[in-house]
Design a protein around this motif. Structure first.
Motif, short mmCIF file in Angstrom:
data_model
loop_
_atom_site.label_atom_id
_atom_site.label_comp_id
_atom_site.label_asym_id
_atom_site.label_seq_id
_atom_site.Cartn_x
_atom_site.Cartn_y
_atom_site.Cartn_z
N LEU A 155 0.83 -1.20 0.00
CA LEU A 155 0.00 0.00 0.00
C LEU A 155 0.87 1.26 0.00
O LEU A 155 0.54 2.25 -0.67
CB LEU A 155 -0.93 -0.01 1.21
N ARG A 156 1.97 1.24 0.73
CA ARG A 156 2.87 2.38 0.76
C ARG A 156 3.54 2.63 -0.59
O ARG A 156 3.94 3.75 -0.91
CB ARG A 156 3.93 2.18 1.83
N LYS A 157 3.68 1.56 -1.38
CA LYS A 157 4.26 1.72 -2.71
C LYS A 157 3.28 2.36 -3.69
O LYS A 157 3.70 2.92 -4.72
CB LYS A 157 4.70 0.37 -3.26
N ILE A 158 1.98 2.29 -3.39
CA ILE A 158 0.97 2.79 -4.33
C ILE A 158 0.46 4.17 -3.93
O ILE A 158 0.38 5.08 -4.76
CB ILE A 158 -0.21 1.79 -4.40
N ILE A 159 0.11 4.34 -2.65
CA ILE A 159 -0.50 5.58 -2.18
C ILE A 159 0.58 6.50 -1.63
O ILE A 159 1.32 6.11 -0.72
CB ILE A 159 -1.57 5.29 -1.12
N PRO A 160 0.69 7.73 -2.12
CA PRO A 160 1.71 8.65 -1.59
C PRO A 160 1.34 9.14 -0.20
O PRO A 160 0.16 9.32 0.11
CB PRO A 160 1.71 9.80 -2.60
N PRO A 161 2.32 9.37 0.68
CA PRO A 161 2.02 9.87 2.03
C PRO A 161 1.58 11.33 2.00
O PRO A 161 1.78 12.05 1.02
CB PRO A 161 3.34 9.69 2.78
N SER A 162 0.98 11.79 3.10
CA SER A 162 0.48 13.17 3.17
C SER A 162 1.57 14.17 3.56
O SER A 162 1.48 15.34 3.23
CB SER A 162 -0.67 13.25 4.19
N ASP A 163 2.61 13.72 4.25
CA ASP A 163 3.69 14.61 4.64
C ASP A 163 4.47 15.07 3.41
O ASP A 163 4.71 14.29 2.48
CB ASP A 163 4.63 13.90 5.62
N ALA A 164 4.87 16.37 3.40
CA ALA A 164 5.50 16.94 2.21
C ALA A 164 6.85 16.29 1.91
O ALA A 164 7.15 15.93 0.76
CB ALA A 164 5.66 18.45 2.39
N LYS A 165 7.68 16.12 2.93
CA LYS A 165 9.00 15.52 2.72
C LYS A 165 8.89 14.07 2.27
O LYS A 165 9.58 13.62 1.34
CB LYS A 165 9.82 15.62 3.99
N LEU A 166 8.03 13.30 2.97
CA LEU A 166 7.85 11.90 2.59
C LEU A 166 7.22 11.77 1.21
O LEU A 166 7.55 10.85 0.46
CB LEU A 166 6.98 11.19 3.64
#
Length: 312
Positions: free
Chosen positions: A211-222
């Motif tokens: 899931l982490r490979k598909i959906i981008p995180p909300s934090d700007a740096k991440l």
């Protein structure tokens, strides 16, 4: 004369009583009637009984030449419960004379069921063995008529050490013993639950990594790091607009082509993980300014994007 006879009779009764009590104490202290006696002696007695019964029941067998159906060995149920001391010990002289109460009769199946239910309510099979303070696991387990549970080997060692048949917890004398498998059953359930928990944890962790490979995180740096890694995994070497090598990936490729003397052009990374030359993308944005202003779409995937200059 009568007084002498009374005195002699009283002395005789006292002597008989003393002998009977001594005989009872000797029988009570010996290990012949313990519930978990030496298994080698028990097996030897069983073999003697078997040999005697075979000699009595021996009959002549005539070979007819016909093949008999070979039946498999009778496999006994490994979780079958049975009583170790089904018959009470013989009466001693003191018990025959009424000086001491006789031993209790063997418990019936219903009585054993009530004893087992009381042990289950107490949770004895869940807790460790009171003698060795270790879990029952798959080791042989015994239930006493006083509803206490022990390892069979621990109870055998305790009886040999104390040289009498007394419960280690409640000190009940002449208890009856039954082999049970509640501890092994609970241990199997515990192991199965632990295996299932580990497997569910592995599946959830694998699902979360995907899931982490598909959906981008909300934090700007991440989020920025996510798109940079995604672009690196795509292995994009050429700008899709001008079809020339990108400086981000093309240090060695430009040298091979012979353009290493030229100044490398800036590379821009879009939020959709596509890479272009910054000049090419700016030209494309100026060209399509009237159609989608103030938003622009990626030339490849047609999605609205944010961009970032990638350092060479």
């Amino acid at each position: 004369m009568l007084r002498n006879k009374d005195r002699s009779s009283n002395k005789g009764n006292l002597a008989v009583t003393a002998v009977a009590l001594q005989d009872h104490l000797l029988h009570d202290l010996q290990l012949g009637h313990l519930s978990v006696a030496d298994p080698c002696k028990i097996k030897a007695r069983k073999k003697e009984k078997k040999s005697k019964s075979l000699k009595r029941d021996a009959t002549a067998i005539i070979d007819t030449g016909l093949r008999k159906s070979t039946e498999g060995p009778n496999m006994e149920d490994p979780e079958k419960e049975y009583v170790l001391d089904p018959t009470p010990p013989p009466l001693t002289l003191a018990q025959k004379l009424g000086l001491l109460p006789p031993p209790p009769l063997p418990l019936s199946s219903d009585e054993w069921e009530r004893v087992k239910q009381r042990s289950l309510l107490q949770g004895d099979s869940i807790q460790p063995c009171p003698i060795c303070k270790e879990e029952f696991e798959l080791h042989p387990q015994v239930l006493l008529s006083c509803s206490h549970v022990f390892h069979r080997a621990c109870l055998q060692a305790f009886e040999k050490f104390t040289n009498k048949k007394t419960c280690p917890l409640c000190r009940k004398n002449q208890y009856q013993t039954r082999v049970i498998h509640d501890g092994a059953r609970l241990f199997r359930v515990k192991c199965a639950t632990r295996i299932q928990a580990y497997w569910r944890g592995y599946i959830v962790r694998k699902w979360y990594r995907n899931l982490r490979k598909i959906i981008p995180p909300s934090d700007a740096k991440l989020r920025r790091k996510f798109f940079e890694e995604k672009a690196a995994h795509h292995e994009i070497y050429e700008c899709s607009i001008c079809l020339t090598p990108l400086s981000f990936h093309g240090d060695g490729r430009q040298a091979a082509i012979g353009t290493s003397s030229q100044r490398p052009r800036e590379t821009v990374l879009l939020s959709c993980a596509h890479l272009f030359h910054n000049a090419c993308l700016l030209a494309l944005e100026e060209f399509s300014l009237g159609d989608n202003a103030p938003f622009h779409v990626c030339p490849l995937c047609r999605s609205c994007y944010q961009k970032k200059i990638v350092e060479c």
